[in-house]
Design a protein around this motif. Structure first.
Motif, PDB file in Angstrom:
ATOM      1  N   LEU A  87     -40.315  33.074  -6.681  1.00 25.95           N
ATOM      2  CA  LEU A  87     -41.520  33.862  -6.930  1.00 25.95           C
ATOM      3  C   LEU A  87     -41.199  35.200  -7.590  1.00 25.95           C
ATOM      4  O   LEU A  87     -42.002  35.724  -8.361  1.00 25.95           O
ATOM      5  CB  LEU A  87     -42.252  34.118  -5.606  1.00 25.95           C
ATOM      6  N   GLY A  88     -40.034  35.761  -7.278  1.00 25.61           N
ATOM      7  CA  GLY A  88     -39.662  37.039  -7.879  1.00 25.61           C
ATOM      8  C   GLY A  88     -39.561  36.943  -9.387  1.00 25.61           C
ATOM      9  O   GLY A  88     -40.109  37.777 -10.116  1.00 25.61           O
ATOM     10  N   GLN A  89     -38.879  35.924  -9.860  1.00 24.18           N
ATOM     11  CA  GLN A  89     -38.748  35.724 -11.304  1.00 24.18           C
ATOM     12  C   GLN A  89     -40.105  35.471 -11.944  1.00 24.18           C
ATOM     13  O   GLN A  89     -40.414  35.997 -13.017  1.00 24.18           O
ATOM     14  CB  GLN A  89     -37.805  34.552 -11.577  1.00 24.18           C
ATOM     15  N   LEU A  90     -40.944  34.671 -11.285  1.00 21.84           N
ATOM     16  CA  LEU A  90     -42.279  34.394 -11.804  1.00 21.84           C
ATOM     17  C   LEU A  90     -43.130  35.654 -11.853  1.00 21.84           C
ATOM     18  O   LEU A  90     -43.860  35.883 -12.826  1.00 21.84           O
ATOM     19  CB  LEU A  90     -42.956  33.334 -10.933  1.00 21.84           C
ATOM     20  N   THR A  91     -43.026  36.488 -10.816  1.00 26.47           N
ATOM     21  CA  THR A  91     -43.813  37.720 -10.767  1.00 26.47           C
ATOM     22  C   THR A  91     -43.417  38.676 -11.880  1.00 26.47           C
ATOM     23  O   THR A  91     -44.278  39.267 -12.547  1.00 26.47           O
ATOM     24  CB  THR A  91     -43.628  38.404  -9.401  1.00 26.47           C
ATOM     25  N   VAL A  92     -42.114  38.848 -12.084  1.00 24.90           N
ATOM     26  CA  VAL A  92     -41.642  39.741 -13.147  1.00 24.90           C
ATOM     27  C   VAL A  92     -42.110  39.238 -14.507  1.00 24.90           C
ATOM     28  O   VAL A  92     -42.597  40.006 -15.348  1.00 24.90           O
ATOM     29  CB  VAL A  92     -40.104  39.847 -13.107  1.00 24.90           C
ATOM     30  N   ALA A 149     -36.501  39.818  -2.192  1.00 26.83           N
ATOM     31  CA  ALA A 149     -36.139  38.594  -2.916  1.00 26.83           C
ATOM     32  C   ALA A 149     -36.397  38.723  -4.408  1.00 26.83           C
ATOM     33  O   ALA A 149     -35.743  38.050  -5.222  1.00 26.83           O
ATOM     34  CB  ALA A 149     -36.909  37.406  -2.347  1.00 26.83           C
ATOM     35  N   VAL A 150     -37.347  39.577  -4.787  1.00 29.89           N
ATOM     36  CA  VAL A 150     -37.642  39.771  -6.219  1.00 29.89           C
ATOM     37  C   VAL A 150     -36.398  40.240  -6.958  1.00 29.89           C
ATOM     38  O   VAL A 150     -36.043  39.716  -8.020  1.00 29.89           O
ATOM     39  CB  VAL A 150     -38.790  40.791  -6.394  1.00 29.89           C
ATOM     40  N   VAL A 151     -35.704  41.233  -6.387  1.00 30.07           N
ATOM     41  CA  VAL A 151     -34.504  41.777  -7.019  1.00 30.07           C
ATOM     42  C   VAL A 151     -33.352  40.787  -6.957  1.00 30.07           C
ATOM     43  O   VAL A 151     -32.652  40.560  -7.955  1.00 30.07           O
ATOM     44  CB  VAL A 151     -34.112  43.106  -6.345  1.00 30.07           C
ATOM     45  N   VAL A 152     -33.141  40.193  -5.785  1.00 30.66           N
ATOM     46  CA  VAL A 152     -32.026  39.260  -5.614  1.00 30.66           C
ATOM     47  C   VAL A 152     -32.168  38.061  -6.539  1.00 30.66           C
ATOM     48  O   VAL A 152     -31.187  37.585  -7.121  1.00 30.66           O
ATOM     49  CB  VAL A 152     -31.939  38.818  -4.140  1.00 30.66           C
ATOM     50  N   GLU A 153     -33.378  37.553  -6.700  1.00 34.91           N
ATOM     51  CA  GLU A 153     -33.596  36.422  -7.600  1.00 34.91           C
ATOM     52  C   GLU A 153     -33.289  36.781  -9.042  1.00 34.91           C
ATOM     53  O   GLU A 153     -32.808  35.937  -9.807  1.00 34.91           O
ATOM     54  CB  GLU A 153     -35.037  35.934  -7.474  1.00 34.91           C
ATOM     55  N   GLN A 154     -33.542  38.011  -9.421  1.00 39.30           N
ATOM     56  CA  GLN A 154     -33.204  38.437 -10.778  1.00 39.30           C
ATOM     57  C   GLN A 154     -31.698  38.500 -10.977  1.00 39.30           C
ATOM     58  O   GLN A 154     -31.183  38.101 -12.019  1.00 39.30           O
ATOM     59  CB  GLN A 154     -33.834  39.807 -11.064  1.00 39.30           C
ATOM     60  N   VAL A 155     -30.976  38.995  -9.979  1.00 41.32           N
ATOM     61  CA  VAL A 155     -29.522  39.105 -10.085  1.00 41.32           C
ATOM     62  C   VAL A 155     -28.877  37.729 -10.199  1.00 41.32           C
ATOM     63  O   VAL A 155     -27.976  37.506 -11.023  1.00 41.32           O
ATOM     64  CB  VAL A 155     -28.945  39.865  -8.876  1.00 41.32           C
ATOM     65  N   GLN A 170     -45.833  39.926 -19.098  1.00 39.18           N
ATOM     66  CA  GLN A 170     -46.735  39.335 -20.086  1.00 39.18           C
ATOM     67  C   GLN A 170     -48.176  39.795 -19.902  1.00 39.18           C
ATOM     68  O   GLN A 170     -48.977  39.702 -20.833  1.00 39.18           O
ATOM     69  CB  GLN A 170     -46.700  37.806 -19.981  1.00 39.18           C
ATOM     70  N   GLY A 171     -48.526  40.247 -18.710  1.00 40.13           N
ATOM     71  CA  GLY A 171     -49.914  40.563 -18.419  1.00 40.13           C
ATOM     72  C   GLY A 171     -50.704  39.329 -18.040  1.00 40.13           C
ATOM     73  O   GLY A 171     -51.921  39.263 -18.269  1.00 40.13           O
ATOM     74  N   ASP A 172     -50.021  38.333 -17.438  1.00 41.24           N
ATOM     75  CA  ASP A 172     -50.666  37.090 -17.033  1.00 41.24           C
ATOM     76  C   ASP A 172     -51.307  37.301 -15.665  1.00 41.24           C
ATOM     77  O   ASP A 172     -50.765  36.927 -14.623  1.00 41.24           O
ATOM     78  CB  ASP A 172     -49.633  35.958 -16.979  1.00 41.24           C
ATOM     79  N   ILE A 173     -52.493  37.886 -15.658  1.00 47.36           N
ATOM     80  CA  ILE A 173     -53.140  38.330 -14.429  1.00 47.36           C
ATOM     81  C   ILE A 173     -53.453  37.189 -13.457  1.00 47.36           C
ATOM     82  O   ILE A 173     -53.270  37.351 -12.243  1.00 47.36           O
ATOM     83  CB  ILE A 173     -54.410  39.143 -14.766  1.00 47.36           C
ATOM     84  N   PRO A 174     -53.929  36.031 -13.900  1.00 51.45           N
ATOM     85  CA  PRO A 174     -54.163  34.948 -12.927  1.00 51.45           C
ATOM     86  C   PRO A 174     -52.913  34.570 -12.139  1.00 51.45           C
ATOM     87  O   PRO A 174     -52.999  34.268 -10.939  1.00 51.45           O
ATOM     88  CB  PRO A 174     -54.642  33.782 -13.813  1.00 51.45           C
ATOM     89  N   VAL A 175     -51.753  34.577 -12.781  1.00 58.67           N
ATOM     90  CA  VAL A 175     -50.516  34.245 -12.083  1.00 58.67           C
ATOM     91  C   VAL A 175     -50.167  35.345 -11.084  1.00 58.67           C
ATOM     92  O   VAL A 175     -49.778  35.056  -9.940  1.00 58.67           O
ATOM     93  CB  VAL A 175     -49.365  34.035 -13.083  1.00 58.67           C
ATOM     94  N   VAL A 176     -50.298  36.598 -11.495  1.00 61.44           N
ATOM     95  CA  VAL A 176     -50.018  37.713 -10.580  1.00 61.44           C
ATOM     96  C   VAL A 176     -50.957  37.653  -9.379  1.00 61.44           C
ATOM     97  O   VAL A 176     -50.535  37.834  -8.230  1.00 61.44           O
ATOM     98  CB  VAL A 176     -50.162  39.066 -11.309  1.00 61.44           C
ATOM     99  N   MET A 177     -52.218  37.361  -9.644  1.00 58.04           N
ATOM    100  CA  MET A 177     -53.198  37.247  -8.560  1.00 58.04           C
ATOM    101  C   MET A 177     -52.813  36.115  -7.611  1.00 58.04           C
ATOM    102  O   MET A 177     -52.897  36.262  -6.381  1.00 58.04           O
ATOM    103  CB  MET A 177     -54.581  36.982  -9.165  1.00 58.04           C
ATOM    104  N   GLY A 178     -52.383  35.001  -8.159  1.00 57.32           N
ATOM    105  CA  GLY A 178     -51.969  33.882  -7.330  1.00 57.32           C
ATOM    106  C   GLY A 178     -50.774  34.216  -6.463  1.00 57.32           C
ATOM    107  O   GLY A 178     -50.727  33.853  -5.275  1.00 57.32           O
ATOM    108  N   VAL A 179     -49.804  34.925  -7.025  1.00 56.11           N
ATOM    109  CA  VAL A 179     -48.619  35.317  -6.260  1.00 56.11           C
ATOM    110  C   VAL A 179     -49.005  36.250  -5.119  1.00 56.11           C
ATOM    111  O   VAL A 179     -48.515  36.104  -3.980  1.00 56.11           O
ATOM    112  CB  VAL A 179     -47.587  35.988  -7.179  1.00 56.11           C
TER     113      VAL A 179
END
Length: 313
Positions: free
Chosen positions: A265-270, A253-259, A275-284
């Motif tokens: 969540l894919g767009q948020l994760t990328v 879904a990460v790739v499909v959401e980008q397309v 950005q290096g927003d580690i709390p968000v990455v940890m939450g995901v």
């Protein structure tokens, strides 16, 4: 049945705890000087020290992790380092879009895979060859390439669906359908291929069993023999494969959401990773682990319902 469920829940909680420890260690310890990475190499030492203090990165790692765990237990996954928004709000707000795609793709894969697998097992011949050829195509062609073809054909050339963007179900039912149809199809192709192959093999084995020949000799309707008896016995391995595919679709879904430019969540994760927003990455990571545990529990219960012997394993 209840002890079996409790065992599976306990195993799931252990998995979530292990993922949390590993993810926190890799993100907070393995990332080096986080404050320097955020500010850049040209930032002064005083500025870096100030940011490190503001983010709490100057404290011992154990203390940071303990605070994160205390917050996570109550649903507080911290705040974004860049926009200050609660991570739990950002993640849950995007989770619905991703789950819409993944659940939709899983249901589509289950329906089509059963049809294709059963037909291939019963008829054989060129139909079986066609199903296996389609399975190879599903495995070989990357999901993002399928997504691009779908956009070019059905969105740009024919204009039947939206090329990008997402319309919430609460705003427009038809708009929501138009915005998720192509992403779901693109995401489901590989899952259809995998599950159809599994069902085909399991059905061929089931139809060769003695009990099937006995049922046919008694004059039982062929459709009832196939769908009521053989398919049920052949479905347990397919359910397991479908569960694995569901988990894999979360990554796809990460790739499909980008397309399709979908706010999942894919767009948020990328964005957070860039950005290096580690709390968000940890939450995901943690929320994804929770979803995986829930899905595995559902799959285990489904298999236990189909085959009671699973409960004793």
């Amino acid at each position: 049945m209840i002890p079996y469920i409790l065992r599976r829940i306990g195993a799931g909680l252990v998995l979530i705890a292990a993922v949390s420890v590993v993810a926190f260690t890799l993100l907070y310890v393995g990332s080096g000087d986080i404050a320097r990475r955020i500010l850049g190499q040209n930032a002064t030492a005083e500025t870096v020290t100030q940011l490190r203090t503001e983010l709490g990165l100057d404290r011992p790692v154990i203390a940071q992790f303990a605070d994160w765990v205390m917050g996570a237990v109550t649903g507080d996954l911290g705040r974004s380092w860049f926009d200050g928004q609660f991570v739990s709000v950002s993640v849950t707000g995007r989770l619905g879009v991703t789950l819409t795609l993944v659940i939709g793709a899983t249901l589509l894969a289950a329906i089509l895979a059963v049809l294709l697998g059963v037909v291939a097992a019963r008829r054989g011949g060129w139909i079986d060859g066609l199903v296996q050829f389609l399975a190879v195509i599903g495995f070989a062609v990357p999901g993002f390439l399928i997504a691009l073809y779908l956009v070019l054909l059905f969105a740009i050339e024919l204009g039947w669906f939206r090329a990008t963007g997402f319309i919430p179900l609460s705003d427009s039912v038809t708009g929501w359908i138009g915005s998720v149809t192509l992403p779901i199809i693109a995401l489901s192709i590989s899952a259809i291929a995998a599950v159809a192959q599994q069902i085909r093999g399991s059905m061929i084995d089931a139809l060769a069993k003695d009990y099937v020949r006995t049922l046919r000799s008694r004059g039982l309707n062929a459709r009832s023999v196939v769908y009521k008896h053989a398919l049920r016995n052949a479905s347990a391995p397919a359910v397991a494969v479908l569960g694995v595919q569901f988990i894999g679709l979360l990554g796809g879904a990460v790739v499909v959401e980008q397309v399709f430019a979908l706010p999942g969540l894919g767009q948020l994760t990328v964005q957070a990773t860039t950005q290096g927003d580690i709390p968000v990455v940890m939450g995901v990571v943690v929320v994804t682990a929770i979803v995986v545990v829930i899905v595995n529990l559902i799959i285990d219960l489904a298999q236990a319902a189909i085959n009671p012997k699973v409960r004793l394993s």
